[in-house]
Design a protein around this motif. Structure first.
Motif, PDB file in Angstrom:
ATOM      1  N   VAL A  27      11.542   8.228  22.694  1.00  0.00           N
ATOM      2  CA  VAL A  27      11.770   7.523  23.945  1.00  0.00           C
ATOM      3  C   VAL A  27      11.953   6.031  23.714  1.00  0.00           C
ATOM      4  N   ALA A  28      11.384   5.484  22.648  1.00  0.00           N
ATOM      5  CA  ALA A  28      11.530   4.050  22.382  1.00  0.00           C
ATOM      6  C   ALA A  28      12.989   3.668  22.158  1.00  0.00           C
ATOM      7  N   MET A  29      13.812   4.603  21.637  1.00  0.00           N
ATOM      8  CA  MET A  29      15.207   4.276  21.356  1.00  0.00           C
ATOM      9  C   MET A  29      15.935   3.832  22.617  1.00  0.00           C
ATOM     10  N   GLY A  30      15.711   4.540  23.729  1.00  0.00           N
ATOM     11  CA  GLY A  30      16.391   4.192  24.963  1.00  0.00           C
ATOM     12  C   GLY A  30      15.751   3.042  25.713  1.00  0.00           C
ATOM     13  N   ILE A  77       9.469   1.648  16.243  1.00  0.00           N
ATOM     14  CA  ILE A  77       9.948   2.912  15.689  1.00  0.00           C
ATOM     15  C   ILE A  77       9.465   3.068  14.250  1.00  0.00           C
ATOM     16  N   SER A  78       9.555   1.973  13.488  1.00  0.00           N
ATOM     17  CA  SER A  78       9.106   2.011  12.099  1.00  0.00           C
ATOM     18  C   SER A  78       7.598   2.226  12.000  1.00  0.00           C
ATOM     19  N   ALA A  79       6.822   1.622  12.921  1.00  0.00           N
ATOM     20  CA  ALA A  79       5.368   1.785  12.897  1.00  0.00           C
ATOM     21  C   ALA A  79       4.979   3.228  13.167  1.00  0.00           C
ATOM     22  N   TYR A  80       5.657   3.868  14.120  1.00  0.00           N
ATOM     23  CA  TYR A  80       5.380   5.283  14.387  1.00  0.00           C
ATOM     24  C   TYR A  80       5.699   6.112  13.147  1.00  0.00           C
ATOM     25  N   ALA A  81       6.839   5.835  12.550  1.00  0.00           N
ATOM     26  CA  ALA A  81       7.225   6.589  11.361  1.00  0.00           C
ATOM     27  C   ALA A  81       6.217   6.392  10.241  1.00  0.00           C
ATOM     28  N   ALA A  82       5.710   5.162  10.067  1.00  0.00           N
ATOM     29  CA  ALA A  82       4.718   4.907   9.031  1.00  0.00           C
ATOM     30  C   ALA A  82       3.436   5.686   9.289  1.00  0.00           C
ATOM     31  N   GLY A  83       3.053   5.805  10.552  1.00  0.00           N
ATOM     32  CA  GLY A  83       1.867   6.597  10.892  1.00  0.00           C
ATOM     33  C   GLY A  83       2.028   8.049  10.507  1.00  0.00           C
ATOM     34  N   VAL A  84       3.214   8.589  10.710  1.00  0.00           N
ATOM     35  CA  VAL A  84       3.474   9.980  10.316  1.00  0.00           C
ATOM     36  C   VAL A  84       3.366  10.133   8.800  1.00  0.00           C
ATOM     37  N   VAL A  85       3.958   9.178   8.085  1.00  0.00           N
ATOM     38  CA  VAL A  85       3.959   9.233   6.622  1.00  0.00           C
ATOM     39  C   VAL A  85       2.535   9.229   6.077  1.00  0.00           C
ATOM     40  N   VAL A  86       1.675   8.410   6.656  1.00  0.00           N
ATOM     41  CA  VAL A  86       0.285   8.328   6.202  1.00  0.00           C
ATOM     42  C   VAL A  86      -0.521   9.543   6.666  1.00  0.00           C
ATOM     43  N   GLY A  87      -0.358   9.923   7.916  1.00  0.00           N
ATOM     44  CA  GLY A  87      -1.198  10.954   8.503  1.00  0.00           C
ATOM     45  C   GLY A  87      -0.930  12.351   7.997  1.00  0.00           C
ATOM     46  N   GLY A 147      17.284   9.462   7.378  1.00  0.00           N
ATOM     47  CA  GLY A 147      17.499   8.022   7.436  1.00  0.00           C
ATOM     48  C   GLY A 147      18.847   7.714   8.057  1.00  0.00           C
ATOM     49  N   GLY A 148      19.859   8.467   7.651  1.00  0.00           N
ATOM     50  CA  GLY A 148      21.178   8.278   8.249  1.00  0.00           C
ATOM     51  C   GLY A 148      21.197   8.623   9.723  1.00  0.00           C
ATOM     52  N   PHE A 149      20.494   9.684  10.091  1.00  0.00           N
ATOM     53  CA  PHE A 149      20.454  10.081  11.501  1.00  0.00           C
ATOM     54  C   PHE A 149      19.757   9.031  12.358  1.00  0.00           C
ATOM     55  N   PHE A 150      18.600   8.550  11.889  1.00  0.00           N
ATOM     56  CA  PHE A 150      17.852   7.601  12.693  1.00  0.00           C
ATOM     57  C   PHE A 150      18.480   6.212  12.697  1.00  0.00           C
ATOM     58  N   ALA A 151      19.289   5.902  11.713  1.00  0.00           N
ATOM     59  CA  ALA A 151      20.037   4.656  11.775  1.00  0.00           C
ATOM     60  C   ALA A 151      20.932   4.645  13.013  1.00  0.00           C
ATOM     61  N   VAL A 152      21.483   5.816  13.333  1.00  0.00           N
ATOM     62  CA  VAL A 152      22.311   5.938  14.540  1.00  0.00           C
ATOM     63  C   VAL A 152      21.440   6.058  15.787  1.00  0.00           C
ATOM     64  N   TYR A 153      20.460   6.968  15.743  1.00  0.00           N
ATOM     65  CA  TYR A 153      19.670   7.276  16.933  1.00  0.00           C
ATOM     66  C   TYR A 153      18.880   6.065  17.434  1.00  0.00           C
ATOM     67  N   SER A 154      18.370   5.253  16.512  1.00  0.00           N
ATOM     68  CA  SER A 154      17.536   4.124  16.903  1.00  0.00           C
ATOM     69  C   SER A 154      18.288   3.123  17.774  1.00  0.00           C
ATOM     70  N   TYR A 155      19.605   3.111  17.651  1.00  0.00           N
ATOM     71  CA  TYR A 155      20.389   2.107  18.366  1.00  0.00           C
ATOM     72  C   TYR A 155      21.468   2.747  19.228  1.00  0.00           C
ATOM     73  N   LEU A 189      10.712  13.009   6.743  1.00  0.00           N
ATOM     74  CA  LEU A 189      11.648  12.751   7.829  1.00  0.00           C
ATOM     75  C   LEU A 189      11.357  11.415   8.502  1.00  0.00           C
ATOM     76  N   ASN A 190      10.092  11.043   8.560  1.00  0.00           N
ATOM     77  CA  ASN A 190       9.762   9.784   9.210  1.00  0.00           C
ATOM     78  C   ASN A 190       9.853   8.591   8.276  1.00  0.00           C
ATOM     79  N   ILE A 191       9.850   8.827   6.969  1.00  0.00           N
ATOM     80  CA  ILE A 191      10.302   7.773   6.067  1.00  0.00           C
ATOM     81  C   ILE A 191      11.765   7.489   6.368  1.00  0.00           C
ATOM     82  N   GLY A 192      12.517   8.579   6.586  1.00  0.00           N
ATOM     83  CA  GLY A 192      13.902   8.400   7.003  1.00  0.00           C
ATOM     84  C   GLY A 192      14.008   7.693   8.342  1.00  0.00           C
ATOM     85  N   ASN A 193      13.123   8.037   9.273  1.00  0.00           N
ATOM     86  CA  ASN A 193      13.079   7.366  10.573  1.00  0.00           C
ATOM     87  C   ASN A 193      12.872   5.872  10.391  1.00  0.00           C
ATOM     88  N   SER A 194      11.855   5.509   9.629  1.00  0.00           N
ATOM     89  CA  SER A 194      11.543   4.102   9.398  1.00  0.00           C
ATOM     90  C   SER A 194      12.676   3.402   8.662  1.00  0.00           C
TER      91      SER A 194
END
Length: 418
Positions: free
Chosen positions: A29-32, A61-71, A230-238, A349-354
């Motif tokens: 939801v943050a993307m929109g 978006i990157s902070a959420y992805a980092a949380g996934v990577v750690v958790g 990473g390629g997908f979220f580069a598009v989706y984030s913006y 996947l969330n490393i890719g997100n970040s």
């Protein structure tokens, strides 16, 4: 686990998918809402340089992805022995509390921290839910079980994300996150009521789960997923500035663009699960090719409304189909570290997100335009396919250490790539 009626199984699977729906909504939801968040939390920077403010807001978006990577690996390593229903309920409660904190935090740094904390259960939830779903659906249907749990996430992009984006644009982004918290609270209740009791693995140890990381094929699969997404979220984030600044749509139409992307993701996820059950590696190679073509279509057509819609539909479908294929591949090569394998995919996947959000923001801030993230995604496909090939080669040379899906022959791979 006692024999369950078909109705009970469907209700349990629906409860698991509801959690995926909440996760998809909170993650995307943050993307929109990036422009709204930037205006509210970074007013001075937004007034001076809107592009720079959007790029900084992308840190959420990157902070959420980092949380996934750690958790994901942390919880998977320590919780594999816990009863699965109890663990899923606890994870849903943490989601609820973390999302409420995201809505109420008064400053940008505190919201960033709250998004990190809210993301910690993400990978473990999907991993454990996938194992529960696989048990409920029976042998030979792991890919479809993974896809079913992820269906909640993809449907979130058709219904949840656009609806919450619309709510956030009209009532404020904080209200949007409170609505997401309500979804997680409903998930916790649904799990309690519908999911049958499943014991954890009594033989699981931290060492055994972490042993997954001693297998090179696991690392190659993780790198493949990270670069692809990473390629997908580069598009989706913006998506929001892509739709408004490039295609010329008004901001009110951004939720519609997200619906189109979400429809593609839903269809692709279902297709990817079925393809994974017929050979995860063949699916990975074919879907990377489809993803590359989709990005080219988006790059060429983004300047028109029709071209944007077709491009987003294809990008969403091809990228989403990769996820169940990668997760099934990880479960194939992880031997008895199944909880870790099922969870850690979401770290990748969330490393890719970040990575996608960060690099996408960087190319925009550099003045290369809002189509530049799609070019970036296309570039990331090249090493993604390279790591997939390396993982296939390593796995074929290694002695099998557990149940694995049949590996495709070189001729089969060649036919897929051709």
């Amino acid at each position: 686990m006692p024999s369950l009626s078909p109705v009970r199984i469907r209700l349990a699977l629906l409860a698991l998918a509801l959690g995926g729906f909440g996760i998809g909504t909170t993650e995307f939801v943050a993307m929109g809402l990036l422009p709204d968040i930037a205006r509210d939390l970074l007013p001075a920077l937004y007034t001076q340089d809107p592009d720079a403010a959007l790029a900084r807001a992308g840190l959420l978006i990157s902070a959420y992805a980092a949380g996934v990577v750690v958790g994901a690996p942390t919880i998977a390593a320590f919780a594999a022995r816990f009863p699965r229903k109890r663990l899923l309920t606890a994870l849903a409660v943490v989601f609820t509390l973390g999302t409420v904190a995201s809505a109420l935090a008064p400053t940008f740094p505190l919201v960033v921290i709250a998004r990190f904390v809210a993301a910690l259960p993400h990978g473990a939830y999907f991993g454990v839910a996938a194992l529960v779903a696989a048990d409920l659906m029976g042998p030979g249907r792991r890919g479809r079980a993974v896809a079913l749990v992820l269906t909640g996430l993809t449907i979130a992009n058709v219904v949840g994300v656009p609806a919450i984006t619309y709510l956030g644009q009209h009532a404020g982004w904080r209200v949007a996150y409170l609505a997401v918290a309500a979804i997680f609270a409903a998930t916790a209740l649904a799990i309690v009521l519908a999911v049958p009791w499943q014991e954890g693995d009594p033989r699981a140890t931290v060492r055994r789960e972490l042993a997954a990381f001693t297998r090179p094929a696991v690392w190659f699969a993780l790198l493949t997923g990270a670069l692809g997404f990473g390629g997908f979220f580069a598009v989706y984030s913006y998506v929001s500035p892509l739709a408004t600044a490039v295609a010329g749509l008004r901001e009110a139409y951004v939720p519609i663009a997200l619906v189109v992307l979400g429809i593609g993701m839903t269809v692709g996820n279902i297709l990817g699960g079925r393809l994974a059950d017929h050979g995860a590696m063949k699916a990975v190679f074919g879907l990377f090719g489809a993803f590359s073509v989709s990005l080219v279509v988006l790059i060429i057509g983004a300047g028109s409304v029709a071209g944007l819609a077709i491009g987003l539909l294809l990008v969403g479908a091809s990228a989403s189909a990769i996820s169940p294929a990668i997760q099934t591949r990880l479960m194939d090569v992880a031997s008895d570290s199944q909880t870790m394998a099922a969870a850690v995919n979401h770290s990748a996947l969330n490393i890719g997100n970040s990575l996608g959000a960060l690099l996408g923001g960087a190319v925009i801030a550099a003045g290369w335009g809002y189509v530049a993230p799609a070019w970036l995604g296309l570039a990331l496909c090249v090493p993604g396919v390279g790591f997939a090939l390396a993982g296939w080669w390593v796995a074929r040379r290694a002695r099998p250490t557990g149940p694995a899906a049949p590996e495709p022959t070189p001729s089969e791979l060649a036919s897929v790539v051709d």
